[in-house]
Design a protein around this motif. Sequence first.
Motif, short mmCIF file in Angstrom:
data_model
loop_
_atom_site.label_atom_id
_atom_site.label_comp_id
_atom_site.label_asym_id
_atom_site.label_seq_id
_atom_site.Cartn_x
_atom_site.Cartn_y
_atom_site.Cartn_z
N HIS A 1 3.02 -0.91 4.67
CA HIS A 1 2.64 -1.51 3.58
C HIS A 1 1.12 -1.89 3.38
CE1 HIS A 1 7.11 -2.28 2.10
NE2 HIS A 1 6.78 -0.74 2.38
N ASP B 1 -1.31 0.14 -12.12
CA ASP B 1 -0.86 0.48 -10.82
C ASP B 1 0.51 1.25 -10.60
OD1 ASP B 1 1.22 -1.40 -10.60
OD2 ASP B 1 0.97 -2.11 -8.49
N ALA C 1 -1.25 -0.31 1.62
CA ALA C 1 -1.80 -0.03 0.14
C ALA C 1 -3.44 0.30 0.42
CB ALA C 1 -1.65 -1.20 -0.69
N SER D 1 -6.21 -3.04 -3.78
CA SER D 1 -4.95 -3.41 -3.62
C SER D 1 -4.30 -3.73 -2.32
CB SER D 1 -3.92 -2.45 -4.40
OG SER D 1 -3.93 -1.22 -3.60
N ASN E 1 4.04 -2.67 -2.46
CA ASN E 1 3.25 -1.85 -1.85
C ASN E 1 2.33 -0.90 -2.96
OD1 ASN E 1 1.79 -0.48 0.20
ND2 ASN E 1 3.62 1.08 0.44
N PRO E 2 1.42 -1.27 -3.50
CA PRO E 2 0.53 -0.72 -4.76
C PRO E 2 -0.33 0.31 -4.15
CG PRO E 2 -0.45 -2.78 -4.37
CD PRO E 2 0.75 -2.76 -3.32
N GLU F 1 3.47 1.65 -8.00
CA GLU F 1 3.82 0.90 -6.80
C GLU F 1 5.20 1.34 -6.12
OE1 GLU F 1 4.37 -4.14 -6.34
OE2 GLU F 1 3.09 -3.38 -7.87
N GLY G 1 -0.83 -4.28 0.42
CA GLY G 1 0.75 -4.45 0.37
C GLY G 1 0.89 -5.64 1.29
N ASP H 1 11.07 1.83 -7.90
CA ASP H 1 9.57 2.29 -7.92
C ASP H 1 8.91 1.76 -9.22
OD1 ASP H 1 9.64 3.14 -5.36
OD2 ASP H 1 10.04 5.16 -6.01
N HIS I 1 3.30 -8.33 -5.46
CA HIS I 1 3.36 -6.75 -5.47
C HIS I 1 3.86 -6.42 -4.05
CE1 HIS I 1 0.57 -6.39 -8.93
NE2 HIS I 1 -0.08 -7.04 -8.49
#
Length: 373
Positions: A155, A236, A157, A171, A222-223, A238, A173, A245, A220
Motif C-alpha cells: 500500500h 481519488d 500509493a 497520496s 490505498n489511494p 481507492e 497508503g 473499493d 485513506h
Amino acid sequence: MHPLASAFALLVALPAVAPAAQAPITGERPSAAKPFKAAEVASFDSPWALAFLPDGRMLVTEKTGRMLLLSADGRQRTAVTGVPEVNASGQGALGEVVAHPDFAANGQVYFSYSAPGSPNAIVLARGRLVGGADGARLDDVTTLYRAHPDRSGGHYAGRIAFSPDGHLFFSMGERQKFTPAQEPDGVLGKIVRLTMDGRPAPGNPLAAKSFDPAIWSYGHRNPLGLAFDGKGRLWDAEMGPKGGDEVNLILPGRNYGWPLVSNGDHYDGKPIPDHPTRPDLEAPRVSWNPSISPSSLLVYSGGLFPKWRGKALVGALSGKALILVALGDDGAREEARYDMGQRIRAVDQGPDGAVYVLEDGKGGRLLKLSPAS
C-alpha cells in the motif's frame, strides 16, 4: 485569477456537507458496448504509469525501476538514465510520473518510487529531463518528500496531482498497517498538499490541530488514483479491503474513515462497520463490492469522446475493466463498465483527446482508445 483556481478557492471553503453517495454497488455488473476501438502502441515489462509531454512524447514507468521515453507514435523508445534505485519487491515500484505544468519551459518531471531500506518509504522526487531519442536522462534529481514514519508492507500509493492554484497533492497508503491512517503525526494513509518544492503548503486545514502540517485529508487505505476535475474538485480512487473499493471527493481536513469504517470486510471475513454507522466520517461517492481493484483515475477533458467529458475513467485490476463514473454536483455514480479483458494498471489522456490505457504485468500493452466510428 485562473477560473479553476477560483473554483479551487471555493472548494477549500466548502461547508461540512458532502455530495450524496451512490448506494454501494454489489454483485457483478454487465459490460457496456464499447464506444471505442483499441490499437496497440507498445508493450512493456510490468508498466506502472504514463505521462504525456507537450510535444506528444510519452514517459512510461515500469515496476522494476525503468523509465522509458517514447516517441509520439510509440515506435521509438529510449531508456531514461538517472532514476534512483527502486525497491521493487512486493508492491514496491517505480510508480507515478507526471510532467510539471510548465514542462515546456523547465523540463521538470515529478515521480514517485518505493525507496530501498528496511523498513522503507514511498518517495516523491523531481528531475529535469534532458536529451531525446539518442539518449535521455534525469538531471538534478531531488527528493522532495518522503512518507513518514517508515514502515514495512505494501500500500505505497504515491499518486501525484497538480491543483489549479499551483500546489502539488501526493497520496500515500497506510502500508497495510491500518491504524496509521488515523494517526495525526504521520502521513501514512493520507493525502498531503505541498508546494511545488515539496514543503507543506501554507494554510493546510489541520496544521493548527496538532496534525502533521502537510495533511490535507486522512483515513485513506490505498489511494491509487488522484485527479482534479474541471471545477477544481479533487477525486481519488481507492482500494478497499475485501470489497469496499471507493471513489471519493477529497475535501480539506476530512476523515475518510479507514480502518474505522468500510463498505467491505477484512480478507479473513471479519466484518468492518459500514460507512452509515459513522455519519461523522466522509462516505465514498461510489463503492464496489465485489472489488474491482482501482489502479488509477482520469477525469476526461478531451473532445474525441464528448459523452465522457467531465467524467472519471477508473482503471480496474481485478475487474479487468475501464469504468466510467459520472461526477455530478450532488454525488457520483457508475455509468458504464467496459470489459478490457486484462488488468488495467493506468489510464491517461493524450494531447489529441484519445484515451491511453496500460495493461498490467509482463508484456502489458499500451493501448490507444479512439472513437469506434
